[in-house]
Motif scaffolding. Structure first.
Motif, short mmCIF file in Angstrom:
data_model
loop_
_atom_site.label_atom_id
_atom_site.label_comp_id
_atom_site.label_asym_id
_atom_site.label_seq_id
_atom_site.Cartn_x
_atom_site.Cartn_y
_atom_site.Cartn_z
N LEU A 35 -2.94 -6.36 -10.74
CA LEU A 35 -2.27 -5.08 -10.93
C LEU A 35 -2.61 -4.06 -9.84
N ASP A 36 -3.66 -4.31 -9.04
CA ASP A 36 -3.99 -3.42 -7.93
C ASP A 36 -2.99 -3.57 -6.79
N ILE A 37 -2.35 -4.72 -6.70
CA ILE A 37 -1.43 -4.99 -5.60
C ILE A 37 -0.02 -4.68 -6.06
N GLU A 38 0.65 -3.80 -5.34
CA GLU A 38 2.00 -3.45 -5.72
C GLU A 38 2.92 -4.65 -5.55
N TYR A 39 3.80 -4.84 -6.50
CA TYR A 39 4.69 -5.99 -6.53
C TYR A 39 5.54 -6.06 -5.27
N LYS A 40 5.58 -7.24 -4.68
CA LYS A 40 6.38 -7.53 -3.48
C LYS A 40 5.93 -6.76 -2.24
N SER A 41 4.72 -6.20 -2.25
CA SER A 41 4.23 -5.56 -1.02
C SER A 41 3.91 -6.65 -0.01
N ASP A 42 3.78 -6.24 1.24
CA ASP A 42 3.55 -7.22 2.32
C ASP A 42 2.07 -7.42 2.63
N TYR A 43 1.29 -6.33 2.56
CA TYR A 43 -0.14 -6.42 2.87
C TYR A 43 -0.94 -5.65 1.84
N TYR A 44 -2.16 -6.14 1.61
CA TYR A 44 -3.10 -5.51 0.68
C TYR A 44 -4.35 -5.15 1.47
N TYR A 45 -4.90 -3.97 1.20
CA TYR A 45 -6.11 -3.51 1.87
C TYR A 45 -7.16 -3.19 0.81
N GLU A 46 -8.34 -3.75 1.00
CA GLU A 46 -9.50 -3.39 0.18
C GLU A 46 -10.71 -3.38 1.10
N PRO A 47 -11.39 -2.23 1.23
CA PRO A 47 -12.51 -2.17 2.17
C PRO A 47 -13.67 -3.07 1.74
N PRO A 59 -12.45 8.34 0.03
CA PRO A 59 -12.33 6.92 0.36
C PRO A 59 -11.24 6.23 -0.45
N VAL A 60 -10.50 5.38 0.21
CA VAL A 60 -9.43 4.60 -0.42
C VAL A 60 -10.06 3.36 -1.05
N SER A 61 -9.83 3.16 -2.36
CA SER A 61 -10.36 1.99 -3.07
C SER A 61 -9.59 0.73 -2.70
N PHE A 62 -8.26 0.85 -2.64
CA PHE A 62 -7.39 -0.24 -2.21
C PHE A 62 -6.03 0.34 -1.87
N ALA A 63 -5.23 -0.44 -1.15
CA ALA A 63 -3.89 0.04 -0.77
C ALA A 63 -2.96 -1.16 -0.59
N SER A 64 -1.67 -0.91 -0.77
CA SER A 64 -0.63 -1.90 -0.55
C SER A 64 0.39 -1.32 0.42
N SER A 75 6.51 2.17 3.60
CA SER A 75 5.89 2.83 2.45
C SER A 75 4.54 2.20 2.20
N PHE A 76 3.67 2.96 1.55
CA PHE A 76 2.36 2.42 1.16
C PHE A 76 1.84 3.19 -0.03
N GLY A 77 1.05 2.51 -0.85
CA GLY A 77 0.41 3.11 -2.00
C GLY A 77 -1.08 2.85 -1.93
N MET A 78 -1.86 3.77 -2.44
CA MET A 78 -3.31 3.62 -2.41
C MET A 78 -3.92 4.21 -3.67
N ARG A 182 -3.14 7.23 -8.13
CA ARG A 182 -2.31 6.31 -7.35
C ARG A 182 -1.43 7.19 -6.48
N ILE A 183 -1.55 7.05 -5.18
CA ILE A 183 -0.86 7.90 -4.22
C ILE A 183 0.11 7.04 -3.43
N VAL A 184 1.38 7.45 -3.39
CA VAL A 184 2.41 6.67 -2.71
C VAL A 184 3.11 7.55 -1.68
N PHE A 185 3.14 7.07 -0.45
CA PHE A 185 3.93 7.69 0.62
C PHE A 185 5.09 6.77 0.92
N SER A 186 6.28 7.32 1.02
CA SER A 186 7.43 6.50 1.39
C SER A 186 8.35 7.28 2.30
#
Length: 192
Positions: A35-47, A59-64, A75-78, A182-186
């Motif tokens: 559930l941390d990874i947005e559906y159909k996103s291309d990349y996932y980031y977790e430090p 600090p960003v916990s995770f992002a898609s 677009s990206f969400g974190m 949950r912060i989303v930029f698009s």
């Protein structure tokens, strides 16, 4: 390899390779139950290996990330965790100004002594017309809050949206200042 430590609207429409580091991984179908990874996103980031990227110093916990066919960020969400959502929103307001649209929570309405009408009537119309506008201290009491942004690109000005989804930290309620945001930029007009 990494060119950005801060995630914000400035990376929209930029080449993904500019922000990618060893903590990014390509998303595959097996990830869709996370559930941390947005559906159909291309990349996932977790430090894990490098210091975390940040948003407004948090600090960003995770992002898609969602990319165009030519690997530009559309677009990206974190997720940001904070124990003082009011201070977080004061920084957001200093950076982006007043919000454009908000969706207050039931908690917000209860704090103002408002019971939302269940059906249309003249009284319901009066209640809705006089709903209070959330103050910065009450941004945390909304379900979602959005800003419409103008950003400059080499091809001209484009519209972008910043949307923040407020969730109390698990086990707490809206009375707490602790939030999982949950912060989303698009980018609204970038072609695939």
């Amino acid at each position: 390899m990494m060119g950005y430590a801060q995630l914000n609207e400035s990376i929209l429409s930029k080449d993904f390779i500019m922000i990618k580091n060893i903590d990014f991984r390509s998303v595959n179908e097996e990830d869709y139950d996370n559930l941390d990874i947005e559906y159909k996103s291309d990349y996932y980031y977790e430090p894990k290996n490098e210091p975390p990227m940040t948003f407004l110093g948090y600090p960003v916990s995770f992002a898609s990330f969602y990319l165009t066919h030519d690997e530009k960020i559309k677009s990206f969400g974190m997720q940001i965790l904070t124990d003082n959502a009011t201070l977080f929103y004061q920084k957001v307001k200093e950076t982006y100004g007043s919000f454009s649209v908000s969706s207050p929570s039931v908690f917000f309405f209860e704090k103002h002594g408002i019971s939302l009408p269940k059906e249309y009537s003249e009284e319901a119309e009066k209640i809705i017309a006089n709903l209070p506008i959330p103050t910065v201290e009450e941004y945390k009491d909304t379900r979602t809050i959005s800003w419409y942004l103008k950003i400059e690109r080499s091809t001209g000005a484009d519209n972008a949206t910043l949307k923040i989804y407020n969730h109390p930290v698990k086990g707490l309620n809206f009375e707490s200042h602790d939030r999982e945001l949950r912060i989303v930029f698009s980018l609204d007009d970038l072609e695939d």
